[in-house]
Every structure is written in C-alpha cells, then in structure tokens.
Design a protein around this motif. Structure first.
Motif, PDB file in Angstrom:
ATOM      1  N   PRO A  79      23.126   4.877 -62.261  1.00 29.30           N
ATOM      2  CA  PRO A  79      22.604   5.544 -63.462  1.00 29.30           C
ATOM      3  C   PRO A  79      23.631   5.720 -64.575  1.00 29.30           C
ATOM      4  CG  PRO A  79      22.974   7.151 -61.720  1.00 29.30           C
ATOM      5  CD  PRO A  79      23.179   5.796 -61.100  1.00 29.30           C
ATOM      6  N   HIS A  80      24.891   5.403 -64.274  1.00 30.47           N
ATOM      7  CA  HIS A  80      25.919   5.513 -65.318  1.00 30.47           C
ATOM      8  C   HIS A  80      25.920   4.275 -66.222  1.00 30.47           C
ATOM      9  CE1 HIS A  80      27.608   3.383 -61.889  1.00 30.47           C
ATOM     10  NE2 HIS A  80      28.338   2.731 -62.778  1.00 30.47           N
ATOM     11  N   ARG A  81      25.129   3.264 -65.847  1.00 30.80           N
ATOM     12  CA  ARG A  81      25.068   2.067 -66.707  1.00 30.80           C
ATOM     13  C   ARG A  81      24.022   2.310 -67.800  1.00 30.80           C
ATOM     14  NH1 ARG A  81      25.265  -3.078 -62.760  1.00 30.80           N
ATOM     15  NH2 ARG A  81      25.601  -4.144 -64.752  1.00 30.80           N
ATOM     16  N   ASN A  82      24.292   3.336 -68.575  1.00 34.74           N
ATOM     17  CA  ASN A  82      23.346   3.768 -69.605  1.00 34.74           C
ATOM     18  C   ASN A  82      23.916   3.527 -71.008  1.00 34.74           C
ATOM     19  OD1 ASN A  82      25.178   5.918 -70.151  1.00 34.74           O
ATOM     20  ND2 ASN A  82      24.375   6.995 -68.347  1.00 34.74           N
ATOM     21  N   LYS A  83      23.127   3.904 -71.997  1.00 35.43           N
ATOM     22  CA  LYS A  83      23.515   3.658 -73.396  1.00 35.43           C
ATOM     23  C   LYS A  83      24.784   4.415 -73.794  1.00 35.43           C
ATOM     24  CE  LYS A  83      18.817   2.457 -74.712  1.00 35.43           C
ATOM     25  NZ  LYS A  83      17.598   2.781 -75.485  1.00 35.43           N
ATOM     26  N   ILE A 131      26.491  12.637 -64.437  1.00 28.32           N
ATOM     27  CA  ILE A 131      26.632  11.241 -64.867  1.00 28.32           C
ATOM     28  C   ILE A 131      27.665  11.139 -65.998  1.00 28.32           C
ATOM     29  CG2 ILE A 131      25.444   9.300 -65.987  1.00 28.32           C
ATOM     30  CD1 ILE A 131      22.874  10.244 -64.541  1.00 28.32           C
ATOM     31  N   ALA A 132      27.556  12.051 -66.958  1.00 27.69           N
ATOM     32  CA  ALA A 132      28.474  12.012 -68.107  1.00 27.69           C
ATOM     33  C   ALA A 132      29.920  12.220 -67.659  1.00 27.69           C
ATOM     34  CB  ALA A 132      28.069  13.064 -69.139  1.00 27.69           C
ATOM     35  N   VAL A 133      30.135  13.172 -66.771  1.00 31.60           N
ATOM     36  CA  VAL A 133      31.504  13.435 -66.294  1.00 31.60           C
ATOM     37  C   VAL A 133      32.027  12.235 -65.518  1.00 31.60           C
ATOM     38  CG1 VAL A 133      32.905  14.882 -64.759  1.00 31.60           C
ATOM     39  CG2 VAL A 133      31.243  15.945 -66.301  1.00 31.60           C
TER      40      VAL A 133
END
Lengths: 159, 159
Positions: free
Chosen positions: A133-137, B6-8
C-alpha cells in the motif's frame, strides 16, 4: 490536526520547498551559464533542467493527471545522456516549460483530497498494491523530491 | 495498514534508501579520491563526508536521543567551509564514525512507536508546536533526507 494530515502536509511542504530552492538557483544562472558543464566532462546545466522537466512530466501519468505534455523530452533528457542528442530545445523554452509545469502540478495537487494521496499510482497493479500500500501517489512525491534535491546539489555547482 | 503508518513507513524507507545510495557511492571511492575536490575550487569529498556526520550527529539532539557524539566535527564541517580548518580527522576515521552513526540511528528509530514520530522535536517550544504540529521528529527525517540527497548528487561527481 490528524497525523495523516500532518504527514501529507510535511511531504508536500518539502516538495514545494525543494522546487523553490531549485528555482532560486536556476534563476540565478543565465541561459549562457546553463550551457556549461557543472564540472569538466559532466552534465551541462541545460541537461539537468531538461531532465527535471522530463521526469516531472511523468508525474502526470503516474498520478493519473493526464498525458505527458512534453514526450519529446524523453529521448534527449531521459533516455540519452547529455551531449548525445544533437538538437535540444533552447534554455529559454525549457525554463518556460518548467515554470508552467510547476504551476500545473501545484494546481492539480491542490485539488486532491487527503485520501487521494494514498491511492495507488498508475505504474502498480491492483494486485501488487493490495500487498504494497505504500506504492501510492504520495510516494511518487517523496521519491521525486529526493531526485530533485540530488540534482539541485549539482545545479549549484554552476554558481 | 493505516494511512499514518503507511506515510511513516514511506518516509523512513526513503531515509534508508538514501543512506544506502550514499553508501554505495561512498564505498566506491578510495580514501585518496575523497581528498579531491568534486570540481575545481569546490568542496572535497572528505568535507561532504564530515559534513554528513556532523549534520546527522545533530539528529540525536533534535530527536532527544542523547548528546552529540562528535561535537568536534561542528567547527571543521559545519561552521567552517572546506579547507578553512587545518587539521581534520582522516577519511578512514570519518568512515567509521559514519557507519557507527548510521547503525545507532537505525537502532534508535527501530525503538520508536508510530506516534513518537509526531512528537515535537527539541528545537521547537511547546507553545510553537501547539500551532505548528508539523515541527515534529518525523519532519527532521524528511528534511535530512533532502539534505543527504543534495550532497549525494555532489559526491557522485568524484566517480
């Protein structure tokens, strides 16, 4: 403010700050100076500028914001190394592309909602994204900020 | 996975990826080569390396992880420009500092919980932080990743 909102703000602030820093250095260099190599045998300033427009052009596609606006820059500034392509656009035109591109991206980013940033980018499949899910915009912005900083460290060598 | 998580993860992945990239280039350069200027009249490779250790040393203080481990590097690699300080540590020692520092930071970061990253860093007051919640520990990682990328773009010029 929610932690997700804070994180997205920090990442976009760093993108914007990096663009501003690049612009400060770019604007301090004349068109003539940008035709010089940053060091003997290395890339010219004009190549760094064209490379940046070409890489950020691809952000449009990755973030599903439309088609590339400058596909003709792929060959001279991404596929090929500097000084391989005989004919490249003049510095003044590349500066114009860059300025308009920054404004367009800024406008598009301003329309995105918080959760849009966590949607998958277009270079990853739905299956892959389910597990990664980190392969995001938002990650596109993070990696392109790194890329911009890397080349800013080189552009300043012309000063 | 929650968006904050996810952001971290993305931000720490970019930090780690940037460290790995710097190391790849650093390890490809000999101690002798690092004594050269990256371009005529510019900083030497050894200065970039010492500068990086000095800047990351300050992360300890900012993230409340302890005192600086190399305060003696402040003067030659942060306060002063390259070639101002007559006596600087040998390249081999700076490499050792760097490797140990990276391992130490990695260990400390591994102990932090998700919400710890959103706590204020030590250079901001509680009053300022109430209005500016982005001045947190995670933002230190974001800005130092930018800084590392900027100088990586310069280090590669020695190759």
């Amino acid at each position: 403010m929610h932690t997700t909102e804070i994180a997205v703000k920090m990442i976009l602030d760093r993108w914007n700050g990096s663009i501003a820093n690049w612009n400060k250095h770019l604007n301090a260099l004349s068109d003539e100076r940008l035709m010089d190599e940053i060091a003997p045998g290395k890339n010219r300033g004009v190549y760094l500028l064209g490379h940046m427009v070409a890489v950020h052009d691809d952000i449009l596609r990755l973030l599903d914001l439309g088609e590339k606006q400058h596909p003709e820059l792929y060959e001279p500034f991404l596929k090929n190394a500097d000084k391989v392509t005989a004919q490249i656009p003049p510095v003044a035109l590349l500066r114009e592309y860059w300025t308009k591109q920054c404004a367009f991206l800024d406008e598009q980013f301003g329309k995105m909602q918080l959760n849009d940033w966590f949607d998958k980018h277009t270079a990853v499949s739905a299956e892959e994204f389910a597990n990664e899910p980190h392969r995001n915009k938002l990650n596109i912005i993070i990696t392109r900020t790194s890329h911009l900083q890397y080349h800013t460290g080189q552009l300043v060598m012309l000063q």
